[in-house]
Motif scaffolding. Structure first.
Motif, PDB file in Angstrom:
ATOM      1  N   ASP A 246       0.811  -1.215   0.000  1.00 21.93           N
ATOM      2  CA  ASP A 246       0.000   0.000   0.000  1.00 21.93           C
ATOM      3  C   ASP A 246       0.848   1.270   0.000  1.00 21.93           C
ATOM      4  O   ASP A 246       0.310   2.377  -0.113  1.00 21.93           O
ATOM      5  CB  ASP A 246      -0.965   0.006   1.183  1.00 21.93           C
ATOM      6  N   GLN A 247       2.183   1.142   0.112  1.00 20.51           N
ATOM      7  CA  GLN A 247       3.065   2.304   0.054  1.00 20.51           C
ATOM      8  C   GLN A 247       3.840   2.397  -1.266  1.00 20.51           C
ATOM      9  O   GLN A 247       4.655   3.287  -1.444  1.00 20.51           O
ATOM     10  CB  GLN A 247       4.060   2.257   1.222  1.00 20.51           C
ATOM     11  N   ARG A 248       3.561   1.490  -2.178  1.00 19.56           N
ATOM     12  CA  ARG A 248       4.231   1.509  -3.476  1.00 19.56           C
ATOM     13  C   ARG A 248       3.446   2.379  -4.456  1.00 19.56           C
ATOM     14  O   ARG A 248       2.213   2.366  -4.437  1.00 19.56           O
ATOM     15  CB  ARG A 248       4.337   0.088  -4.040  1.00 19.56           C
ATOM     16  N   PRO A 249       4.129   3.132  -5.325  1.00 20.93           N
ATOM     17  CA  PRO A 249       3.411   3.901  -6.339  1.00 20.93           C
ATOM     18  C   PRO A 249       2.557   2.977  -7.202  1.00 20.93           C
ATOM     19  O   PRO A 249       3.039   1.958  -7.701  1.00 20.93           O
ATOM     20  CB  PRO A 249       4.526   4.547  -7.158  1.00 20.93           C
ATOM     21  N   ALA A 250       1.300   3.321  -7.355  1.00 23.80           N
ATOM     22  CA  ALA A 250       0.368   2.475  -8.111  1.00 23.80           C
ATOM     23  C   ALA A 250       0.317   2.956  -9.554  1.00 23.80           C
ATOM     24  O   ALA A 250      -0.587   3.682  -9.962  1.00 23.80           O
ATOM     25  CB  ALA A 250      -1.015   2.520  -7.466  1.00 23.80           C
ATOM     26  N   LEU A 251       1.325   2.568 -10.328  1.00 25.48           N
ATOM     27  CA  LEU A 251       1.418   2.969 -11.728  1.00 25.48           C
ATOM     28  C   LEU A 251       1.398   1.744 -12.628  1.00 25.48           C
ATOM     29  O   LEU A 251       1.832   0.650 -12.231  1.00 25.48           O
ATOM     30  CB  LEU A 251       2.709   3.739 -11.997  1.00 25.48           C
ATOM     31  N   GLN A 252       0.915   1.946 -13.842  1.00 22.67           N
ATOM     32  CA  GLN A 252       1.039   0.957 -14.904  1.00 22.67           C
ATOM     33  C   GLN A 252       1.788   1.594 -16.070  1.00 22.67           C
ATOM     34  O   GLN A 252       1.746   2.807 -16.269  1.00 22.67           O
ATOM     35  CB  GLN A 252      -0.337   0.485 -15.376  1.00 22.67           C
ATOM     36  N   VAL A 253       2.465   0.747 -16.854  1.00 29.97           N
ATOM     37  CA  VAL A 253       3.246   1.195 -18.004  1.00 29.97           C
ATOM     38  C   VAL A 253       2.650   0.567 -19.256  1.00 29.97           C
ATOM     39  O   VAL A 253       2.346  -0.635 -19.273  1.00 29.97           O
ATOM     40  CB  VAL A 253       4.723   0.777 -17.858  1.00 29.97           C
ATOM     41  N   LEU A 254       2.486   1.364 -20.306  1.00 27.49           N
ATOM     42  CA  LEU A 254       1.964   0.831 -21.557  1.00 27.49           C
ATOM     43  C   LEU A 254       2.975  -0.137 -22.164  1.00 27.49           C
ATOM     44  O   LEU A 254       4.158   0.183 -22.297  1.00 27.49           O
ATOM     45  CB  LEU A 254       1.676   1.963 -22.552  1.00 27.49           C
ATOM     46  N   ARG A 255       2.508  -1.313 -22.533  1.00 21.72           N
ATOM     47  CA  ARG A 255       3.375  -2.285 -23.187  1.00 21.72           C
ATOM     48  C   ARG A 255       3.693  -1.819 -24.603  1.00 21.72           C
ATOM     49  O   ARG A 255       2.837  -1.255 -25.291  1.00 21.72           O
ATOM     50  CB  ARG A 255       2.696  -3.652 -23.217  1.00 21.72           C
ATOM     51  N   THR A 256       4.916  -2.090 -25.040  1.00 23.49           N
ATOM     52  CA  THR A 256       5.337  -1.659 -26.376  1.00 23.49           C
ATOM     53  C   THR A 256       5.342  -2.809 -27.374  1.00 23.49           C
ATOM     54  O   THR A 256       5.935  -2.695 -28.457  1.00 23.49           O
ATOM     55  CB  THR A 256       6.724  -1.005 -26.311  1.00 23.49           C
ATOM     56  N   ASP A 257       4.673  -3.894 -27.021  1.00 23.76           N
ATOM     57  CA  ASP A 257       4.551  -5.029 -27.943  1.00 23.76           C
ATOM     58  C   ASP A 257       3.085  -5.261 -28.316  1.00 23.76           C
ATOM     59  O   ASP A 257       2.671  -6.389 -28.570  1.00 23.76           O
ATOM     60  CB  ASP A 257       5.140  -6.299 -27.317  1.00 23.76           C
ATOM     61  N   THR A 258       2.299  -4.195 -28.369  1.00 25.29           N
ATOM     62  CA  THR A 258       0.863  -4.303 -28.572  1.00 25.29           C
ATOM     63  C   THR A 258       0.399  -3.481 -29.777  1.00 25.29           C
ATOM     64  O   THR A 258       1.075  -2.559 -30.231  1.00 25.29           O
ATOM     65  CB  THR A 258       0.092  -3.792 -27.336  1.00 25.29           C
ATOM     66  N   ALA A 259      -0.792  -3.810 -30.261  1.00 28.69           N
ATOM     67  CA  ALA A 259      -1.414  -3.028 -31.331  1.00 28.69           C
ATOM     68  C   ALA A 259      -1.712  -1.609 -30.858  1.00 28.69           C
ATOM     69  O   ALA A 259      -1.646  -0.654 -31.644  1.00 28.69           O
ATOM     70  CB  ALA A 259      -2.694  -3.717 -31.800  1.00 28.69           C
ATOM     71  N   THR A 260      -2.015  -1.453 -29.584  1.00 28.35           N
ATOM     72  CA  THR A 260      -2.272  -0.113 -29.046  1.00 28.35           C
ATOM     73  C   THR A 260      -1.035   0.754 -29.138  1.00 28.35           C
ATOM     74  O   THR A 260      -1.112   1.941 -29.505  1.00 28.35           O
ATOM     75  CB  THR A 260      -2.760  -0.211 -27.598  1.00 28.35           C
ATOM     76  N   TRP A 261       0.133   0.206 -28.835  1.00 32.62           N
ATOM     77  CA  TRP A 261       1.368   0.980 -28.958  1.00 32.62           C
ATOM     78  C   TRP A 261       1.616   1.376 -30.409  1.00 32.62           C
ATOM     79  O   TRP A 261       1.973   2.518 -30.702  1.00 32.62           O
ATOM     80  CB  TRP A 261       2.552   0.187 -28.406  1.00 32.62           C
ATOM     81  N   ARG A 262       1.400   0.454 -31.339  1.00 33.13           N
ATOM     82  CA  ARG A 262       1.608   0.779 -32.753  1.00 33.13           C
ATOM     83  C   ARG A 262       0.629   1.864 -33.214  1.00 33.13           C
ATOM     84  O   ARG A 262       0.994   2.760 -33.974  1.00 33.13           O
ATOM     85  CB  ARG A 262       1.476  -0.482 -33.604  1.00 33.13           C
ATOM     86  N   ALA A 263      -0.599   1.782 -32.741  1.00 32.99           N
ATOM     87  CA  ALA A 263      -1.579   2.815 -33.085  1.00 32.99           C
ATOM     88  C   ALA A 263      -1.202   4.158 -32.473  1.00 32.99           C
ATOM     89  O   ALA A 263      -1.393   5.215 -33.085  1.00 32.99           O
ATOM     90  CB  ALA A 263      -2.970   2.392 -32.614  1.00 32.99           C
ATOM     91  N   LEU A 264      -0.646   4.133 -31.278  1.00 32.49           N
ATOM     92  CA  LEU A 264      -0.220   5.369 -30.630  1.00 32.49           C
ATOM     93  C   LEU A 264       0.936   6.009 -31.399  1.00 32.49           C
ATOM     94  O   LEU A 264       0.968   7.234 -31.581  1.00 32.49           O
ATOM     95  CB  LEU A 264       0.185   5.085 -29.184  1.00 32.49           C
ATOM     96  N   LEU A 265       1.875   5.194 -31.874  1.00 29.44           N
ATOM     97  CA  LEU A 265       2.970   5.729 -32.683  1.00 29.44           C
ATOM     98  C   LEU A 265       2.434   6.414 -33.935  1.00 29.44           C
ATOM     99  O   LEU A 265       2.896   7.501 -34.312  1.00 29.44           O
ATOM    100  CB  LEU A 265       3.929   4.604 -33.088  1.00 29.44           C
ATOM    101  N   GLU A 266       1.473   5.782 -34.606  1.00 32.19           N
ATOM    102  CA  GLU A 266       0.915   6.372 -35.821  1.00 32.19           C
ATOM    103  C   GLU A 266       0.184   7.677 -35.502  1.00 32.19           C
ATOM    104  O   GLU A 266       0.272   8.651 -36.254  1.00 32.19           O
ATOM    105  CB  GLU A 266      -0.029   5.384 -36.501  1.00 32.19           C
ATOM    106  N   ALA A 267      -0.521   7.712 -34.366  1.00 37.71           N
ATOM    107  CA  ALA A 267      -1.233   8.930 -33.980  1.00 37.71           C
ATOM    108  C   ALA A 267      -0.263  10.059 -33.657  1.00 37.71           C
ATOM    109  O   ALA A 267      -0.562  11.237 -33.891  1.00 37.71           O
ATOM    110  CB  ALA A 267      -2.138   8.650 -32.782  1.00 37.71           C
ATOM    111  N   ARG A 268       0.904   9.731 -33.159  1.00 40.39           N
ATOM    112  CA  ARG A 268       1.910  10.748 -32.877  1.00 40.39           C
ATOM    113  C   ARG A 268       2.675  11.129 -34.140  1.00 40.39           C
ATOM    114  O   ARG A 268       3.154  12.252 -34.275  1.00 40.39           O
ATOM    115  CB  ARG A 268       2.875  10.241 -31.803  1.00 40.39           C
TER     116      ARG A 268
END
Length: 300
Positions: A246-268
C-alpha cells in the motif's frame, strides 16, 4: 448499383488521436511495475519545496551486473543521505557521494562490487524488439524492448539503450570499466545520443523527471554545485519490494509489444488534433515516450 456507389464513396473512418488511442486501450495493454527492479528515490527534507519522489525502472536485460550492484547498494542504504551533486542545463542531473574521490571519506560500498565491466551493448539476436519504421540518424534499427528505447546494428548483432530524455546511466571516468552504479545521472535535456554505447545505461525515470529537470543549475564546472549547501539531499532510496504494497506507487506502463502501442505511434507520427496544420509523417525514437497511468482501483 446506386447503393453500391454510395457505399464506395463513403468517407473512410477518421483515424484516432493519441488521446483516443489511449482511451480505447485494453487492460492487458498495460503492465504493472516490477517491484524487484523499480526504485523509489525520496529527495529533500520533509517539507522541502524542491524535494519529492523519483521513480526509476531498472533495465537488467541490458545491464545485468550494474543493475544487480545498484540493487545491492540500495538494499544496504548506500544512497541514503547522499545528494544531487550536478545539474547541467539541457544535459543531466547527477547524484552520488560528494566524497567519492577521498579514500578516507568515501562511503563504504558494503557487499557491492567495486569494479564492473562496461555494459554498453548486448546481442540484438533474440531481443523482443518492437521496431520503429522511421529513419534514425544514430542507428540502422530502432524500437523498444520492455518499454526502453533501443538502437541496434543488425550487421554487427549489437543493440543498446538510447540516451533519451529521462534515461538513467552510470557515471564513469575515462576507463570504460570505471562505473559501478554508485554515481548515477538522468538525462534532463535534448537526447544526447552521442553518449550511446559510451556509458552503461541502467534504467529510466518513470515519474519525477520534472523534479530533476527543474532543479537549480550548477556552476561552470559541468553543472557541479560550487557549495555543499546547494545540493539537494537524498532522503532515501528503496526497491519497491522493500515497501508494503500500500506504500508503493500504483502505476502501470503501456506495453510496447501491442497493437495499441503501434496505433499510438501512428497517432503521434501524424497528429490528428485540430490544432495541427501539418502532419509530419515521422517520429523520432526519443520523441515516442512510453506512457504511464495510475493503476485502476479494483472493483469493490
Amino acid at each position: 448499383m446506386a447503393l453500391a456507389a454510395a457505399v464506395s464513396h463513403a468517407a473512410p473512418p477518421a483515424k484516432p488521436t493519441a488521446a483516443e488511442v489511449l482511451q480505447a486501450s485494453r487492460a492487458d495493454d498495460w503492465r504493472p511495475l516490477d517491484p524487484g527492479r523499480t526504485l523509489l528515490m525520496q529527495l529533500g527534507a520533509t517539507g522541502d519545496a524542491k524535494g519529492g519522489e523519483v521513480l526509476i525502472e531498472l533495465a537488467p536485460r541490458f545491464a545485468p551486473r550494474h543493475v544487480a550492484n545498484i540493487l545491492t547498494l540500495v538494499r544496504e542504504r548506500y544512497f541514503d543521505g547522499l545528494a544531487v551533486l550536478r545539474v547541467q542545463d539541457n544535459y543531466v542531473a547527477q547524484w552520488g557521494d560528494p566524497e567519492a574521490e577521498s579514500a578516507e571519506k568515501a562511503r563504504p560500498l558494503g557487499q557491492a562490487e567495486r569494479k564492473l565491466p562496461a555494459e554498453f551493448e548486448v546481442p540484438l539476436r533474440g531481443l523482443p524488439l518492437s521496431r520503429l519504421p522511421d529513419v534514425d540518424g544514430w542507428a540502422q534499427v530502432t524500437g523498444w524492448v520492455d518499454g526502453f528505447a533501443v538502437a541496434a546494428d543488425p550487421r554487427a548483432n549489437r543493440a543498446w539503450l538510447a540516451h533519451c530524455y529521462g534515461v538513467v546511466g552510470a557515471g564513469r571516468d575515462n576507463p570504460a570499466d570505471s562505473s559501478n552504479g554508485t554515481e548515477l545521472y538522468a538525462v534532463i535535456g535534448h537526447a544526447p545520443r552521442g553518449l550511446d554505447r559510451n556509458i552503461t545505461v541502467v534504467g529510466r525515470v518513470l515519474s519525477g523527471i520534472d523534479l530533476l529537470s527543474s532543479l537549480p543549475r550548477g556552476g561552470a564546472n559541468m553543472g557541479f554545485y560550487d557549495q555543499p549547501e546547494q545540493r539537494l539531499a537524498i532522503r532515501s532510496v528503496r526497491v519497491l519490494d522493500e515497501l508494503p504494497p500500500d506504500q508503493r506507487p500504483a502505476l502501470q506502463v503501456l506495453r510496447t509489444d501491442t497493437a495499441t502501442w503501434r496505433a499510438l505511434l501512428e497517432a503521434r507520427r501524424n497528429r490528428r488534433e485540430p490544432w495541427f496544420v501539418h502532419r509530419s509523417g515521422h517520429i523520432g525514437l526519443c520523441n515516442a515516450t512510453v506512457p504511464t497511468r495510475p493503476a485502476p482501483k479494483p472493483a469493490s
